[in-house]
Design an enzyme around this catalytic site. Structure first.
Site, PDB file in Angstrom:
ATOM      1  N   GLY A  37       0.811  -1.231   0.146  1.00 38.71           N
ATOM      2  CA  GLY A  37       0.073   0.003  -0.063  1.00 38.71           C
ATOM      3  C   GLY A  37       0.624   1.259   0.043  1.00 38.71           C
TER       4      GLY A  37
ATOM      5  N   LEU B 245       0.995   3.936   2.306  1.00 42.21           N
ATOM      6  CA  LEU B 245       1.756   4.244   3.723  1.00 42.21           C
ATOM      7  C   LEU B 245       2.962   3.408   3.586  1.00 42.21           C
ATOM      8  CD1 LEU B 245       1.412   5.877   6.243  1.00 42.21           C
ATOM      9  CD2 LEU B 245       0.768   3.906   7.293  1.00 42.21           C
TER      10      LEU B 245
ATOM     11  N   ASP C  68      -0.125   8.165  16.140  1.00 44.76           N
ATOM     12  CA  ASP C  68      -0.738   9.601  15.689  1.00 44.76           C
ATOM     13  C   ASP C  68       0.721  10.165  15.315  1.00 44.76           C
ATOM     14  OD1 ASP C  68      -1.056  12.339  15.933  1.00 44.76           O
ATOM     15  OD2 ASP C  68      -3.025  12.008  16.789  1.00 44.76           O
ATOM     16  N   HIS C  69       0.774  10.351  13.757  1.00 45.51           N
ATOM     17  CA  HIS C  69       2.298  10.922  13.572  1.00 45.51           C
ATOM     18  C   HIS C  69       2.688  12.029  14.072  1.00 45.51           C
ATOM     19  CE1 HIS C  69      -0.036  12.815  10.073  1.00 45.51           C
ATOM     20  NE2 HIS C  69       0.984  13.560   9.886  1.00 45.51           N
TER      21      HIS C  69
ATOM     22  N   HIS D   1      -4.894  14.678  15.790  1.00 47.89           N
ATOM     23  CA  HIS D   1      -3.874  15.516  15.751  1.00 47.89           C
ATOM     24  C   HIS D   1      -3.769  16.789  16.773  1.00 47.89           C
ATOM     25  CE1 HIS D   1      -2.679  12.612  12.848  1.00 47.89           C
ATOM     26  NE2 HIS D   1      -3.146  13.188  11.727  1.00 47.89           N
TER      27      HIS D   1
ATOM     28  N   LYS E 214      -8.214  22.222   5.318  1.00 49.97           N
ATOM     29  CA  LYS E 214      -7.594  21.992   3.713  1.00 49.97           C
ATOM     30  C   LYS E 214      -7.751  23.266   2.815  1.00 49.97           C
ATOM     31  CE  LYS E 214      -7.420  16.983   4.058  1.00 49.97           C
ATOM     32  NZ  LYS E 214      -5.942  17.042   4.112  1.00 49.97           N
TER      33      LYS E 214
ATOM     34  N   LYS F  96       0.932  26.238   3.961  1.00 51.73           N
ATOM     35  CA  LYS F  96       0.711  24.847   4.855  1.00 51.73           C
ATOM     36  C   LYS F  96       1.701  25.532   5.950  1.00 51.73           C
ATOM     37  CE  LYS F  96       1.704  20.481   5.984  1.00 51.73           C
ATOM     38  NZ  LYS F  96       0.682  19.674   6.438  1.00 51.73           N
TER      39      LYS F  96
HETATM   40  N1  LIG Z   1      -1.280   6.640   3.369  1.00 51.68           N
HETATM   41  C1  LIG Z   1      -1.113   7.658   4.089  1.00 51.68           C
HETATM   42  O1  LIG Z   1      -0.399   8.353   4.049  1.00 51.68           O
HETATM   43  C2  LIG Z   1      -2.006   7.287   5.495  1.00 51.68           C
HETATM   44  C3  LIG Z   1      -2.449   5.989   5.771  1.00 51.68           C
HETATM   45  N2  LIG Z   1      -2.831   5.870   6.880  1.00 51.68           N
HETATM   46  C4  LIG Z   1      -3.757   4.677   7.193  1.00 51.68           C
HETATM   47  O2  LIG Z   1      -2.812   3.751   7.016  1.00 51.68           O
HETATM   48  C5  LIG Z   1      -3.637   2.393   6.620  1.00 51.68           C
HETATM   49  C6  LIG Z   1      -3.042   2.081   5.042  1.00 51.68           C
HETATM   50  O3  LIG Z   1      -3.400   3.214   4.256  1.00 51.68           O
HETATM   51  P1  LIG Z   1      -2.673   3.165   2.757  1.00 51.68           P
HETATM   52  O4  LIG Z   1      -1.412   2.432   2.821  1.00 51.68           O
HETATM   53  O5  LIG Z   1      -2.913   4.496   2.342  1.00 51.68           O
HETATM   54  O6  LIG Z   1      -3.810   2.354   1.951  1.00 51.68           O
HETATM   55  P2  LIG Z   1      -3.856   1.687   0.492  1.00 51.68           P
HETATM   56  O7  LIG Z   1      -5.142   1.330   0.009  1.00 51.68           O
HETATM   57  O8  LIG Z   1      -2.608   2.223  -0.148  1.00 51.68           O
HETATM   58  O9  LIG Z   1      -3.246   0.237   0.755  1.00 51.68           O
HETATM   59  C7  LIG Z   1      -4.082  -0.897   1.409  1.00 51.68           C
HETATM   60  C8  LIG Z   1      -3.312  -2.165   1.778  1.00 51.68           C
HETATM   61  O10 LIG Z   1      -4.126  -3.024   2.397  1.00 51.68           O
HETATM   62  C9  LIG Z   1      -3.945  -4.237   1.646  1.00 51.68           C
HETATM   63  N3  LIG Z   1      -5.322  -4.804   1.661  1.00 51.68           N
HETATM   64  C10 LIG Z   1      -6.337  -4.364   1.158  1.00 51.68           C
HETATM   65  N4  LIG Z   1      -7.407  -5.360   1.472  1.00 51.68           N
HETATM   66  C11 LIG Z   1      -6.941  -6.570   1.874  1.00 51.68           C
HETATM   67  C12 LIG Z   1      -7.419  -7.815   2.136  1.00 51.68           C
HETATM   68  N5  LIG Z   1      -8.570  -8.132   1.900  1.00 51.68           N
HETATM   69  N6  LIG Z   1      -6.285  -8.708   2.470  1.00 51.68           N
HETATM   70  C13 LIG Z   1      -5.061  -8.274   2.645  1.00 51.68           C
HETATM   71  N7  LIG Z   1      -4.573  -7.149   2.263  1.00 51.68           N
HETATM   72  C14 LIG Z   1      -5.408  -6.296   2.182  1.00 51.68           C
HETATM   73  C15 LIG Z   1      -3.733  -3.710   0.215  1.00 51.68           C
HETATM   74  O11 LIG Z   1      -3.115  -4.860  -0.225  1.00 51.68           O
HETATM   75  P3  LIG Z   1      -3.261  -5.193  -1.966  1.00 51.68           P
HETATM   76  O12 LIG Z   1      -3.199  -3.887  -2.853  1.00 51.68           O
HETATM   77  O13 LIG Z   1      -2.088  -5.879  -2.344  1.00 51.68           O
HETATM   78  O14 LIG Z   1      -4.652  -5.853  -2.261  1.00 51.68           O
HETATM   79  C16 LIG Z   1      -2.687  -2.612   0.504  1.00 51.68           C
HETATM   80  O15 LIG Z   1      -1.606  -3.188   0.791  1.00 51.68           O
HETATM   81  C17 LIG Z   1      -5.174   2.880   6.472  1.00 51.68           C
HETATM   82  O16 LIG Z   1      -5.678   2.582   7.787  1.00 51.68           O
HETATM   83  C18 LIG Z   1      -4.962   4.499   6.306  1.00 51.68           C
HETATM   84  O17 LIG Z   1      -6.250   5.028   6.930  1.00 51.68           O
HETATM   85  C19 LIG Z   1      -3.008   6.886   7.922  1.00 51.68           C
HETATM   86  C20 LIG Z   1      -2.186   8.038   7.967  1.00 51.68           C
HETATM   87  C21 LIG Z   1      -1.837   8.305   6.584  1.00 51.68           C
HETATM   88  O1  LIG Z   2      -3.377  12.357   9.310  1.00 50.76           O
HETATM   89  C1  LIG Z   2      -3.429  13.453   8.312  1.00 50.76           C
HETATM   90  O2  LIG Z   2      -2.420  14.284   8.067  1.00 50.76           O
HETATM   91  C2  LIG Z   2      -2.058  14.852   7.025  1.00 50.76           C
HETATM   92  C3  LIG Z   2      -1.542  16.157   7.385  1.00 50.76           C
HETATM   93  O3  LIG Z   2       0.081  15.872   8.031  1.00 50.76           O
HETATM   94  P1  LIG Z   2       1.088  16.682   7.792  1.00 50.76           P
HETATM   95  O4  LIG Z   2       2.152  15.817   8.648  1.00 50.76           O
HETATM   96  O5  LIG Z   2       1.307  16.869   6.507  1.00 50.76           O
HETATM   97  O6  LIG Z   2       0.554  17.977   8.714  1.00 50.76           O
HETATM   98  C4  LIG Z   2      -3.588  15.423   6.311  1.00 50.76           C
HETATM   99  O7  LIG Z   2      -3.169  15.690   5.120  1.00 50.76           O
HETATM  100  C5  LIG Z   2      -4.367  14.026   6.123  1.00 50.76           C
HETATM  101  O8  LIG Z   2      -5.586  14.357   5.785  1.00 50.76           O
HETATM  102  C6  LIG Z   2      -4.601  13.325   7.555  1.00 50.76           C
HETATM  103  O9  LIG Z   2      -5.359  12.110   7.249  1.00 50.76           O
END
Ligand SMILES: NC(=O)C1=CN([C@@H]2O[C@H](COP(=O)(O)OP(=O)(O)OC[C@H]3O[C@@H](n4cnc5c(N)ncnc54)[C@H](OP(=O)(O)O)[C@@H]3O)[C@@H](O)[C@H]2O)C=CC1
Ligand SMILES: O=C1O[C@H](COP(=O)(O)O)[C@@H](O)[C@H](O)[C@H]1O
Length: 501
Positions: free
Chosen positions: A13, A15, A180-181, A243, A343, A348
């Site tokens: 994913g 993150l 909580d980053h 946050h 937003k 920023k």
């Molecule tokens: N992205 C960000 O900046 C931030 C994300 N978060 C939180 O982090 C978490 C992940 O976010 P993010 O990486 O953006 O999400 P993505 O949608 O990019 O990735 C989701 C991940 O979950 C996996 N996945 C989904 N469904 C299944 C399943 N049924 N079984 C196994 N694996 C599964 C996917 O695998 P595959 O694609 O291989 O199916 C993928 O690796 C969430 O809780 C989000 O709220 C929090 C703060 C910031």
């Molecule tokens: O958790 C979140 O934070 C970002 C903002 O983070 P920052 O470190 O860039 O200040 C926010 O954009 C996002 O919507 C929220 O889910």
């Protein structure tokens, strides 16, 4: 700690790619990872180990603050990584995962069986994953087990409690690390030291000297590609409940010497318990919600929230929230805390501004107009710096003007929030993770406001993209005779420079 297995759900994913792999690499280069490390990435995509390692390498090359120039170091890092396809709802798959984890532990001579489970997946999977970890025996190794989860932690008070109950069946509270980053940001981690370790600030950190506190997290980005999540969450859940309240806690919690243990998490909960509740009926007097209209940011025309892809064209979701909070503690009596986040704003900036009382001005009314209030400005993002606004006399013009003493943290090679947090979790230090008590207290406090939003008891103020949010957010401060600092630096300079020659 000598050895560890990191089992990363959601390894394919966003993150993982943008934050987790680069953080791991930086820690590796700085020799802050266990000497024997096994990382098992999980997702549904059918990757071979080598493909997964190439995916990790690309993430590191693209997002790491350290350039991975040394091929040997990068290869050594990548050798720790293996991949398995696992649908998180497939119970059987967890037994195969256990076999893989054990095989790697043997191969690497990891006898401690310390296992870190990182759930970088949608929150609806947290419960089922925790249960399967327990059922499969993955969580019953000889060493410690820990669970790292990402926000959002629940959608409201009830769902947060239900989620916590599910997790508690498989992990003890002290094994759960809720990220909580904002708590991983170096300047936020610095706040307690800044106040507790500087007698001049510590002495002033109360209602005798502080007039008000302003906490801002403004963003220029819009909803990006996250409408599916954001339109059901809004700024109140996305930023405020976690946050922003964390920043408030870190600013206003009792200082260390009043609490002999120095336990930050306990002091934060203590503060949250003293936060004056805002009832649903009264929310409109203390909370402003807004949504952005079309506008211009840095000379670029941007669309209104309702026109963003994936957003309901009739959406009433808040993209901006401001609130005035009071803390029912003798130390803070009469000190308003103003918080806002939004937003598509003009800039920023994440910052905390502490405005000190100005006895000169208060005593002499207009006659003391030439003195400006002292401000402590803690800039958290994009730069990390502290600044003190003082009164000074310009020797050339003879005019009194505000002078700033600035201290900027060296941006060069500053660790990322995820590096600090991952490293802490590996060492078992939960100081900068949210414990359940504070998460629950935050939901408890915010629930009446969510209800007021739900029942449309507050106006939804429109603000143009590229602005500082709705004017109503300024009225919140004007009611006590204050204004947001630093919104318009040039206007402030004009107001503050007074000819006293
Ligand atoms: N992205 C960000 O900046 C931030 C994300 N978060 C939180 O982090 C978490 C992940 O976010 P993010 O990486 O953006 O999400 P993505 O949608 O990019 O990735 C989701 C991940 O979950 C996996 N996945 C989904 N469904 C299944 C399943 N049924 N079984 C196994 N694996 C599964 C996917 O695998 P595959 O694609 O291989 O199916 C993928 O690796 C969430 O809780 C989000 O709220 C929090 C703060 C910031
Ligand atoms: O958790 C979140 O934070 C970002 C903002 O983070 P920052 O470190 O860039 O200040 C926010 O954009 C996002 O919507 C929220 O889910």
């Amino acid at each position: 700690m000598d050895s560890m297995t990191l089992i990363l759900f959601g390894a394919t994913g966003d993150l993982a790619k943008r934050k987790i792999f680069p953080a791991l690499f930086n820690l590796f280069v700085e020799q802050k990872l266990p000497r024997r490390l096994s990382v098992i990435g999980l997702g549904r995509k059918p990757y071979a180990d080598s493909e997964f390692q190439a995916h990790v390498e690309l993430a590191v090359r693209t997002f790491s603050r350290r350039s991975p120039e040394d091929r040997l170091i990068l290869d050594e890092f990548l050798r720790s990584f293996r991949y398995a396809a696992l649908n998180v709802t497939n119970k059987e798959g967890y037994r195969e995962l256990l076999a893989l984890v054990q095989a790697r532990e043997q191969e690497l001579g990891i006898s401690e069986q310390n296992r870190m489970f990182y759930l970088s997946v949608a929150p609806e999977f947290f419960g089922v994953i925790a249960e399967n970890i327990k059922q499969s025996g993955l969580g019953s190794g000889r060493g410690w087990k820990r669970l790292i989860i990402e926000k959002p932690f629940g959608h409201d008070l009830e769902s947060a409690r239900a989620l916590n109950d599910q997790l508690s069946r498989a992990f003890d509270e002290d094994e759960i690390y809720r990220i909580d980053h904002y708590l991983g940001k170096p300047m936020v981690q610095n706040l307690d030291t800044l106040v507790s370790a500087n007698p001049f600030l510590k002495a002033l950190w109360n209602n005798r000297f502080i007039a008000n506190v302003q906490i801002t997290a403004s963003e220029t980005v819009g909803v990006e590609e996250r409408a599916a999540y954001y339109d059901g969450a809004g700024a109140i859940r996305d930023m405020f409940q976690n946050h922003m309240l964390q920043l408030l806690m870190m600013t206003a919690m009792p200082t260390a010497s009043q609490d002999t243990t120095g336990n930050i998490r306990r002091r934060k909960s203590q503060l949250l318990k003293l936060l004056r509740p805002i009832s649903k009926e009264n929310a409109a007097n203390h909370v402003i919600r807004g949504q952005y209209e079309a506008g211009t940011i840095q000379d670029q025309a941007v669309a209104a929230y309702r026109e963003e892809p994936g957003v309901d064209p009739a959406s009433t979701t808040d993209t901006f929230v401001a609130a005035r909070l009071w803390i029912d503690d003798p130390a803070w009596e009469g000190v308003p805390f103003y918080i806002r986040t939004g937003k598509r704003m003009k800039e920023k900036s994440t910052r905390i501004v502490v405005e000190f009382k100005n006895p000169l001005r208060e005593a002499s009314g207009n006659a003391g107009r030439e003195s400006v209030p002292n401000l402590l400005i803690v800039q958290i993002n994009p730069d990390e710096k502290m600044s003190l606004q003082l009164n000074g006399k310009n020797p050339l013009s003879g005019r009194m003007e505000s002078v700033h003493m600035d201290f900027a943290m060296p941006t060069h090679q500053m660790p990322e929030a995820y590096e600090l947090l991952l490293s802490d979790a590996m060492r078992g230090d939960a100081t900068f993770f949210a414990k359940w008590e504070e998460v629950e207290l935050a939901w408890l406090w915010i629930q009446p406001v969510l209800d007021a939003f739900e029942e449309n008891l507050l106006p939804l103020h429109r603000y143009p993209a590229g602005s500082y949010g709705p004017d109503a957010a300024s009225v919140l401060l004007e009611e006590q005779g204050f204004h947001w600092w630093l919104d318009d630096a040039s206007r402030e300079k004009e107001l503050l420079e007074v000819d006293i020659g």
